[in-house]
Design a protein around this motif. Structure first.
Motif, PDB file in Angstrom:
ATOM      1  N   ARG A   1       7.043  -6.906   1.464  1.00 27.70           N
ATOM      2  CA  ARG A   1       6.172  -7.276   0.341  1.00 27.70           C
ATOM      3  C   ARG A   1       6.408  -8.699  -0.134  1.00 27.70           C
ATOM      4  NH1 ARG A   1       8.100  -1.671  -2.239  1.00 27.70           N
ATOM      5  NH2 ARG A   1       6.656  -0.263  -1.174  1.00 27.70           N
TER       6      ARG A   1
ATOM      7  N   ASP B   1      -4.612   7.068  -4.892  1.00 28.34           N
ATOM      8  CA  ASP B   1      -4.657   5.606  -4.780  1.00 28.34           C
ATOM      9  C   ASP B   1      -3.937   4.974  -5.967  1.00 28.34           C
ATOM     10  OD1 ASP B   1      -6.227   6.068  -2.629  1.00 28.34           O
ATOM     11  OD2 ASP B   1      -8.018   5.052  -3.422  1.00 28.34           O
ATOM     12  N   GLY B   2      -3.146   3.967  -5.675  1.00 24.64           N
ATOM     13  CA  GLY B   2      -2.503   3.201  -6.734  1.00 24.64           C
ATOM     14  C   GLY B   2      -1.318   3.899  -7.388  1.00 24.64           C
TER      15      GLY B   2
ATOM     16  N   PHE C   1       3.634   3.919  -4.365  1.00 29.91           N
ATOM     17  CA  PHE C   1       3.184   3.012  -3.303  1.00 29.91           C
ATOM     18  C   PHE C   1       3.825   1.630  -3.445  1.00 29.91           C
ATOM     19  CE2 PHE C   1      -0.626   5.853  -2.819  1.00 29.91           C
ATOM     20  CZ  PHE C   1      -0.486   6.077  -1.457  1.00 29.91           C
TER      21      PHE C   1
ATOM     22  N   LEU D   1       9.147   3.813  -0.443  1.00 31.40           N
ATOM     23  CA  LEU D   1       8.296   3.576   0.728  1.00 31.40           C
ATOM     24  C   LEU D   1       7.514   4.853   0.995  1.00 31.40           C
ATOM     25  CD1 LEU D   1       7.439   1.925   3.237  1.00 31.40           C
ATOM     26  CD2 LEU D   1       9.429   2.873   4.415  1.00 31.40           C
ATOM     27  N   ILE D   2       6.193   4.722   1.024  1.00 33.37           N
ATOM     28  CA  ILE D   2       5.346   5.868   1.342  1.00 33.37           C
ATOM     29  C   ILE D   2       4.810   5.715   2.761  1.00 33.37           C
ATOM     30  CG2 ILE D   2       3.213   7.109   0.780  1.00 33.37           C
ATOM     31  CD1 ILE D   2       5.470   7.457  -1.268  1.00 33.37           C
TER      32      ILE D   2
ATOM     33  N   PRO E   1       2.335   7.632   5.135  1.00 30.36           N
ATOM     34  CA  PRO E   1       1.296   8.661   4.896  1.00 30.36           C
ATOM     35  C   PRO E   1       1.233   9.747   5.973  1.00 30.36           C
ATOM     36  CG  PRO E   1       0.277   6.624   5.637  1.00 30.36           C
ATOM     37  CD  PRO E   1       1.751   6.347   5.542  1.00 30.36           C
TER      38      PRO E   1
ATOM     39  N   THR F   1       2.924  10.314   8.743  1.00 25.98           N
ATOM     40  CA  THR F   1       2.776   9.738  10.081  1.00 25.98           C
ATOM     41  C   THR F   1       4.032   9.901  10.924  1.00 25.98           C
ATOM     42  OG1 THR F   1       3.419   7.617   9.136  1.00 25.98           O
ATOM     43  CG2 THR F   1       1.070   7.992   9.438  1.00 25.98           C
TER      44      THR F   1
ATOM     45  N   MET G   1       2.699  -0.025   5.882  1.00 28.95           N
ATOM     46  CA  MET G   1       2.866   1.052   4.900  1.00 28.95           C
ATOM     47  C   MET G   1       3.427   0.520   3.585  1.00 28.95           C
ATOM     48  SD  MET G   1       4.653   3.959   7.239  1.00 28.95           S
ATOM     49  CE  MET G   1       3.848   4.591   8.711  1.00 28.95           C
ATOM     50  N   ALA G   2       4.408  -0.376   3.694  1.00 31.65           N
ATOM     51  CA  ALA G   2       5.061  -0.894   2.490  1.00 31.65           C
ATOM     52  C   ALA G   2       4.082  -1.695   1.634  1.00 31.65           C
ATOM     53  CB  ALA G   2       6.250  -1.774   2.876  1.00 31.65           C
ATOM     54  N   ARG G   3       3.107  -2.310   2.294  1.00 34.09           N
ATOM     55  CA  ARG G   3       2.150  -3.161   1.562  1.00 34.09           C
ATOM     56  C   ARG G   3       0.947  -2.378   1.057  1.00 34.09           C
ATOM     57  NH1 ARG G   3       2.661  -7.101   6.662  1.00 34.09           N
ATOM     58  NH2 ARG G   3       4.587  -8.179   6.092  1.00 34.09           N
ATOM     59  N   ALA G   4       0.759  -1.151   1.542  1.00 35.39           N
ATOM     60  CA  ALA G   4      -0.433  -0.381   1.174  1.00 35.39           C
ATOM     61  C   ALA G   4      -0.338   0.130  -0.257  1.00 35.39           C
ATOM     62  CB  ALA G   4      -0.610   0.799   2.134  1.00 35.39           C
ATOM     63  N   ASP G   5      -1.481   0.282  -0.878  1.00 36.57           N
ATOM     64  CA  ASP G   5      -1.538   0.812  -2.234  1.00 36.57           C
ATOM     65  C   ASP G   5      -2.310   2.135  -2.254  1.00 36.57           C
ATOM     66  OD1 ASP G   5      -0.762   0.548  -4.856  1.00 36.57           O
ATOM     67  OD2 ASP G   5      -2.718  -0.264  -5.462  1.00 36.57           O
ATOM     68  N   SER G   6      -2.578   2.637  -1.064  1.00 33.09           N
ATOM     69  CA  SER G   6      -3.279   3.920  -0.973  1.00 33.09           C
ATOM     70  C   SER G   6      -2.887   4.601   0.337  1.00 33.09           C
ATOM     71  CB  SER G   6      -4.799   3.708  -1.031  1.00 33.09           C
ATOM     72  OG  SER G   6      -5.223   2.989   0.110  1.00 33.09           O
ATOM     73  N   TRP G   7      -3.307   5.847   0.461  1.00 35.15           N
ATOM     74  CA  TRP G   7      -2.912   6.706   1.579  1.00 35.15           C
ATOM     75  C   TRP G   7      -3.772   6.397   2.806  1.00 35.15           C
ATOM     76  CZ3 TRP G   7       1.038  10.273   1.241  1.00 35.15           C
ATOM     77  CH2 TRP G   7       1.133  11.229   2.257  1.00 35.15           C
ATOM     78  N   GLN G   8      -3.361   5.421   3.593  1.00 32.59           N
ATOM     79  CA  GLN G   8      -4.142   5.106   4.792  1.00 32.59           C
ATOM     80  C   GLN G   8      -3.206   5.076   5.981  1.00 32.59           C
ATOM     81  OE1 GLN G   8      -4.474   0.742   3.861  1.00 32.59           O
ATOM     82  NE2 GLN G   8      -6.240   1.442   2.662  1.00 32.59           N
ATOM     83  N   ARG G   9      -3.553   5.812   7.004  1.00 32.93           N
ATOM     84  CA  ARG G   9      -2.697   5.836   8.190  1.00 32.93           C
ATOM     85  C   ARG G   9      -2.914   4.570   9.001  1.00 32.93           C
ATOM     86  NH1 ARG G   9      -2.866  12.219   9.650  1.00 32.93           N
ATOM     87  NH2 ARG G   9      -1.794  12.809   7.737  1.00 32.93           N
ATOM     88  N   PRO G  10      -1.848   3.797   9.176  1.00 37.29           N
ATOM     89  CA  PRO G  10      -2.007   2.574   9.953  1.00 37.29           C
ATOM     90  C   PRO G  10      -2.249   2.897  11.433  1.00 37.29           C
ATOM     91  CG  PRO G  10       0.266   2.810   9.194  1.00 37.29           C
ATOM     92  CD  PRO G  10      -0.478   4.006   8.707  1.00 37.29           C
TER      93      PRO G  10
END
Lengths: 307, 307
Positions: free
Chosen positions: A111, A253-254, A258, A264-265, A267, A269, B109-118
């Motif tokens: 980050r 979200d948000g 996160f 560390l989230i 998702p 995976t 993942m660390a930079r995401a602010d929502s649940w999105q599978r990279p």
């Protein structure tokens, strides 16, 4: 009726799984003619083919079966097997990645927009790792921890000593679980989701952990009390948390986790789709072979235990 | 003059290093009375105590000595030892953390602010790992890779087979180096910084890598051409890059690599200060013991080779 050696793959039938059925020594067949089903590509409960009466065995595609139980699909008179253990290596690899991310402060680095050394750098080497629910994933993780000379403290259902663990306690031994929580630099949650493990990691468990310990959850979100976790992170009661599963899931979200500096989230995976199919195909082939040969199947679901 | 068994620790003298000198069997002394120096806490070149004539041996605190060479400190007639190998375990651990971060898309993942599978999830299990400069760090990393069943391709100076590597090529064999680059899912740069290794990973090397391979640099920034790397990432020529060292170092604030979706910058923290001292103290004790006993010292600096 005599058992046929016919297996149906569905409602979605990936060629890898159909090949695995053939390689295991059975025939492919329509659902109504098959004595076994390899379930793929449908939500729990949405698979009417399950209803026919000649069914002997159903192979489920996931390691955790709590949603099939909740949907009322699992029943007496039919053998169900889960995919438990199939994904152990890839999930354990993910757990190790999350542990190292925590130890080496990788979320903070990812980050950052400038050259700043994060605080709290740790090492896995020589650390103590607690594994709560040490089954197939735990065993694979223990192998991965050997080169680090880590001390492993394990909890499992029976308390039967886990290979490579310094000590193993049964889950019902509250004092033992507490010693794992208080003594570990990394607490890895790998137990199945059952009524007994619901919010196993609550405010009291978090308070018992070392102030610089990381919590890793690669099991199910229900095992960790999310609000208590956020409070513990804010209060500095633990070093950090890396979660592959959350409650609720998906996390909204948000949500603060996160972007929390020590969280560390991931998702869900740990067992990504791209790595799942080859592992599932190997399991299907082996269980079909066992079914054809009349041998015990791998990972039978215990309806009473709930996994 | 007869060699005294007196060692000076300075200009900064941490108690851990003074204890290590005593545990190794020597006495502590002022610089002008000592035959050996354990150098700690000063920049290369800023240590006038080096000038006195009775000096036999100097223990440097870092694994890479190119800045001491550049400062003109190292000279004939005095034995210099580096800390090479001392930090191998902790640096290899960091390298594994960066590899898993790349494989499992942890920066995204660390930079995401929502649940999105990279996208682009990979596995270390069964992968091919190229180690360019397979010395102590490489050997420690190879041990850590064993549980993953990874195939290791190695490059070292001599080409002498590295234990646990499927094949080893000498650094001067350009075709061998190319085979490591083209065949690896992870390319780990662990070679010393010398004139021969300057920009070893240039545009051509990056173009040779697999389009989904990750580059890991835990050696020195000079080994990778930063502009070529940014271009290769933008062009999708490689999967990603995780760099513990950069050129320039520190990387300027806001540099694109800090936020590039498939890059991770670790600000020279593979061997964090908090983990350095215990490892350095163990090395100092062992080298003092060897010095007192007249045995060969660990990690002598080869002035001709430059490390």
């Amino acid at each position: 009726m005599e058992k046929s050696l016919k297996v149906h793959v569905g409602p979605v039938a990936p060629p890898e799984l159909e090949s695995a059925v053939l390689a295991g020594g059975a025939e492919l067949a329509a659902a109504e003619e098959a004595s076994a089903l390899v379930w793929f590509g449908a939500e729990p409960g949405r698979f009417p083919e399950l209803d026919h009466s000649g069914l002997d065995w159903v192979q489920l595609p996931s390691a955790g079966v709590e949603s099939w139980l909740a949907a009322g699909v699992l029943r007496e008179g039919v053998r169900f097997t889960s995919a438990a253990g199939t994904y152990a290596q890839t999930v354990a690899e993910h757990a190790l990645g999350l542990m190292l991310a925590g130890a080496r402060q990788i979320p903070a680095m990812a980050r950052a927009d400038s050259w700043q050394r994060p605080e709290g750098m740790r090492s896995l080497s020589g650390s103590t790792v607690g594994i709560i629910g040490a089954g197939g994933i735990g065993r694979a993780l223990i192998e991965m921890l050997r080169p680090f000379g880590a001390t492993v403290l394990a909890v499992n259902r029976s308390g039967k000593p886990v290979d490579g663990a310094e000590r193993t306690w049964p889950a019902e031994d509250a004092e033992g679980v507490r010693r794992v929580l208080t003594g570990s630099d990394f607490v890895v949650v790998a137990a199945p989701a059952t009524s007994q493990t619901d919010e196993l990691i609550d405010a009291g468990a978090l308070a018992a952990m070392k102030p610089d310990a990381w919590l890793i959850n690669i099991a199910r979100g229900s095992l960790v009390d999310t609000d208590a976790l956020v409070a513990a992170l804010d209060a500095g009661e633990i070093g950090g948390a890396a979660l592959d599963v959350t409650d609720p899931e998906p996390l909204p979200d948000g949500h603060r986790l996160f972007s929390h500096p020590r969280a560390l989230i991931s998702p869900h995976t740990a067992n990504p789709q791209s790595l799942l199919m080859p592992a599932l195909a190997r399991r299907v082939q082996e269980n079909v072979r066992r079914w054809v040969a009349g041998e015990p199947l791998l990972a039978p679901v215990d309806l009473a235990a709930g996994y």
